[in-house]
Every structure is written in structure tokens, then in C-alpha cells.
Design a protein around this motif. Structure first.
Motif, short mmCIF file in Angstrom:
data_model
loop_
_atom_site.label_atom_id
_atom_site.label_comp_id
_atom_site.label_asym_id
_atom_site.label_seq_id
_atom_site.Cartn_x
_atom_site.Cartn_y
_atom_site.Cartn_z
N LYS A 54 0.83 -1.22 0.00
CA LYS A 54 0.00 0.00 0.00
C LYS A 54 0.86 1.27 0.00
O LYS A 54 0.55 2.23 -0.69
CB LYS A 54 -0.90 0.02 1.24
CG LYS A 54 -2.11 -0.89 1.12
CD LYS A 54 -2.99 -0.73 2.32
CE LYS A 54 -4.04 -1.82 2.35
NZ LYS A 54 -4.63 -1.98 3.66
N VAL A 55 1.94 1.24 0.79
CA VAL A 55 2.80 2.44 0.86
C VAL A 55 3.51 2.63 -0.48
O VAL A 55 3.59 3.74 -1.00
CB VAL A 55 3.82 2.32 2.02
CG1 VAL A 55 4.83 3.46 1.98
CG2 VAL A 55 3.10 2.30 3.37
N LEU A 103 1.46 4.34 -3.22
CA LEU A 103 1.03 5.74 -3.09
C LEU A 103 1.59 6.58 -4.24
O LEU A 103 2.66 6.25 -4.79
CB LEU A 103 1.54 6.31 -1.76
CG LEU A 103 0.83 5.82 -0.49
CD1 LEU A 103 1.59 6.28 0.75
CD2 LEU A 103 -0.61 6.29 -0.44
N ARG A 162 7.69 7.08 4.81
CA ARG A 162 7.37 5.95 3.91
C ARG A 162 8.44 4.88 4.03
O ARG A 162 8.13 3.68 4.14
CB ARG A 162 7.32 6.42 2.44
CG ARG A 162 6.15 7.29 2.10
CD ARG A 162 6.14 7.61 0.60
NE ARG A 162 5.07 8.53 0.28
CZ ARG A 162 4.57 8.73 -0.93
NH1 ARG A 162 5.09 8.10 -1.96
NH2 ARG A 162 3.59 9.58 -1.14
N ALA A 215 -2.67 4.31 4.63
CA ALA A 215 -1.99 3.11 4.09
C ALA A 215 -1.29 2.34 5.20
O ALA A 215 -1.11 1.12 5.10
CB ALA A 215 -0.98 3.53 3.02
#
Ligand code: SAM
Length: 284
Positions: free
Chosen positions: A8-9, A12, A68, A97
Motif C-alpha cells: 500500500k505504501v 502511493l 514511507r 496506508a
């Protein structure tokens, strides 16, 4: 590492887009020089060691480049302290996320007691705002045992002072105090071009691992006073610069040659001077 969070990260939008979407133009007054290269931020995150247990504290996440990387590198719980309120909007997609692993604290890091954030072991990882970097570090080192490690970006000139030993040009008060409390190593030097906007100077990432006990016994405030007086006149003999603390008599009690200059004195010798002064002041 939690694969779904990493996916998910990683999915982005690029940081540049997140910055543009949130209108997050860099403010000089807040020391905002952002890192957008994920290879570099992941390298910094990895230098901090295993991030899974306890809490990873980031100071100044800004638009979230290093944040992140911390999540991708497996941080179990990140608490990010940011003074700029605009960061919350830019970070919102990352918070979502991260599935509960990222907490944003709005506030001034100079006023937040990091030793009470999250669960231990606590480590600090940050690309620090340079105008307050040394103040922040010295504040955290009031309770060094609160931290497993501190992996921090400084101006290279400050990093040089943190790492310097006797005989090095950069050796001074900061080297003695920090070396007394921590094992310090340089992770990497970083050119101005790695930041947006680019600062004028090079930077360095430094890893500080607090010692379980300071290198030698000494009273911290006395050590600070001794090093301040000694390095105020770094080319002078200690018998001259430490005159107000007893000069030759103090040096003799500490077993330090009166003709020595501070730039050549080891941390252990500074501790010996601090103990001799402390004894003198507390038995007089
Ligand atoms: N971590 C981001 C990166 O690497 O791209 C930004 C790093 S930038 C050098 C420093 C960050 O610290 C900025 O986001 C700035 O807003 C924040 N900051 C400045 N002063 C602060 C303070 N007193 N407390 C908390 N954050 C602060």
C-alpha cells in the motif's frame, strides 16, 4: 515486514505529487529540505537497525519521504512529531496506508518529551531541521538510556564535530559530551542535490547508540563547564584556560599535563578533570 502495508505504501502517488496536491511549499524558517529519493530514505531507515519492536520516533516527517521508508523497512509503530500543520494533509494517505502503524503528533519537538512516546525500545530517526538539530540532540541526551539509537541527518559540519576525536580539527565540546554518552558513527554523507530545495551545504547521517553507562564517571554539568572553558581558547594551554578552576592545581589533581591543549585531550582526561573539579567544589 508486513507485505500488505509495504504494497500500500509503495503504491502511493510519488512524493512530488503528494507535495503538489497538498500545496506543501518548503518553508525555510522550519528548515524544510525534503528527501524525495526512496533509495536514500530506505538506506537511512535500514541504518537504524531492526524497526519492528517498540517505537520509531520521527521528528519532522514533512511530506513523508523518510516516513514511507520507515514503514517499508518494517517499522512496527512510527510516531511522527511535526510542527507544520500543513503536513497532516500531505500525510493523510500515508496514515491510512499504514493501517494503524503511523501516528502523527502535531507539536514542537523541542517541547515534546520523546522518552514518554510509545513503548520501548525507542529509536529516533530523522532528517532534522538544521536550525535546532544540536539543541534537539542535547535535549534527548539528557536521558540517553531512553533511546536504543538515534539515526539523524545533520549538516556535515555538525556531524564532523559529533564524530571527531582528539587531534581532529572538528574536535570540541560537542565531540566530548556526545562521545562520552554514545558510540557515534557516520552512516553516509549526502550532497545538497539530494534535497528539495537544495541546502547550501553537504549533510551527513550519523548513528548514535547511547552507552549503557557513560564512558567514564563524571558529573555532566561539571564536564560541560570544563569543556566550555577549555575549548573557548582551543590553542591555549590548559593551565591558562582553566585558571579560574584552579589551573595547575586542578590539572595536577586530575593527572593531566598543564601544558596540554584541549584539542589533544581524550574524553577520559576531560572526565578526570571534571571529577577533580567536582571534588574540589564539593569539599571546599
Ligand atoms: N522528514 C522530511 C524529509 O526528510 O523529507 C522533512 C525533513 S525537513 C529537513 C525538517 C522537518 O522538520 C520539516 O518537515 C519541518 O516542518 C519540521 N520541523 C521544523 N521544526 C520543527 C519542530 N520544532 N518540531 C517538529 N518538527 C519541526
Amino acid at each position: 515486514m508486513n507485505d500488505s502495508i509495504v504494497a500500500k505504501v509503495t503504491a502511493l502517488p510519488p512524493l512530488r505529487e503528494a507535495i503538489a496536491a497538498a500545496g506543501f511549499s518548503a518553508k525555510r524558517s522550519l528548515g524544510q529540505n525534503f528527501l524525495l529519493d526512496l533509495n536514500l530514505t530506505r538506506r537511512i531507515a535500514r541504518a537504524a537497525g531492526n524497526l519492528e519492536a517498540g517505537t520509531t520516533i520521527e521528528i519532522g516527517p514533512g511530506p513523508g519521504g523518510l516516513t514511507r521508508a520507515l514503514l517499508i523497512e518494517g517499522a512496527g509503530h512510527v510516531i511522527a512529531v511535526e510542527r507544520d500543520r500543513r503536513a497532516a494533509e500531505a500525510l493523510a494517505p500515508l496514515v491510512s496506508a499504514a493501517g494503524g502503524r503511523l501516528e502523527l503528533v502535531e507539536g514542537d519537538a523541542l517541547k515534546v518529551d520523546l522518552a514518554t512516546l510509545g513503548k520501548p525500545p525507542r529509536r529516533v530517526v530523522a532528517n532534522l531541521p538544521y536550525n535546532i538539530a544540536t539543541r534537539l540532540l542535547l535535549g534527548w541526551l539528557e536521558t540517553p538510556s531512553s533511546f536504543e539509537s538515534l539515526t539523524l541527518m545533520f549538516q556535515k559540519e555538525v556531524a564532523d564535530r559529533l564524530i571527531a576525536g582528539p587531534g581532529d580539527d572538528a574536535y570540541g565540546r560537542l565531540s566530548v559530551l556526545v562521545g562520552w554518552l554514545c558510540n557515534v558513527s557516520r552512516v553516509t554523507d549526502v550532497p545538497p542535490s539530494a534535497f528539495t530545495p537544495s541546502p547550501k551545504v553537504w549533510s551527513s547521517v550519523v548513528r548514535l547508540a547511547p552507552r549503557s553507562e557513560p564512558l567514564e564517571p563524571a558529573d555532566r554539568r561539571t564536564l560541560e563547564r570544563i569543556t566550555e572553558a577549555a575549548f573557548a581558547q582551543r590553542r591555549k594551554m590548559l593551565r591558562q584556560s582553566l585558571k579560574r578552576f584552579g589551573g595547575d592545581v586542578l590539572l595536577e589533581a586530575a593527572g593531566v599535563e598543564p601544558t596540554q591543549r584541549p584539542e589533544r585531550l581524550s574524553i577520559a582526561e576531560f572526565c578526570s578533570l571534571a571529577r577533580a573539579l567536582h571534588d574540589r567544589e564539593n569539599t571546599a
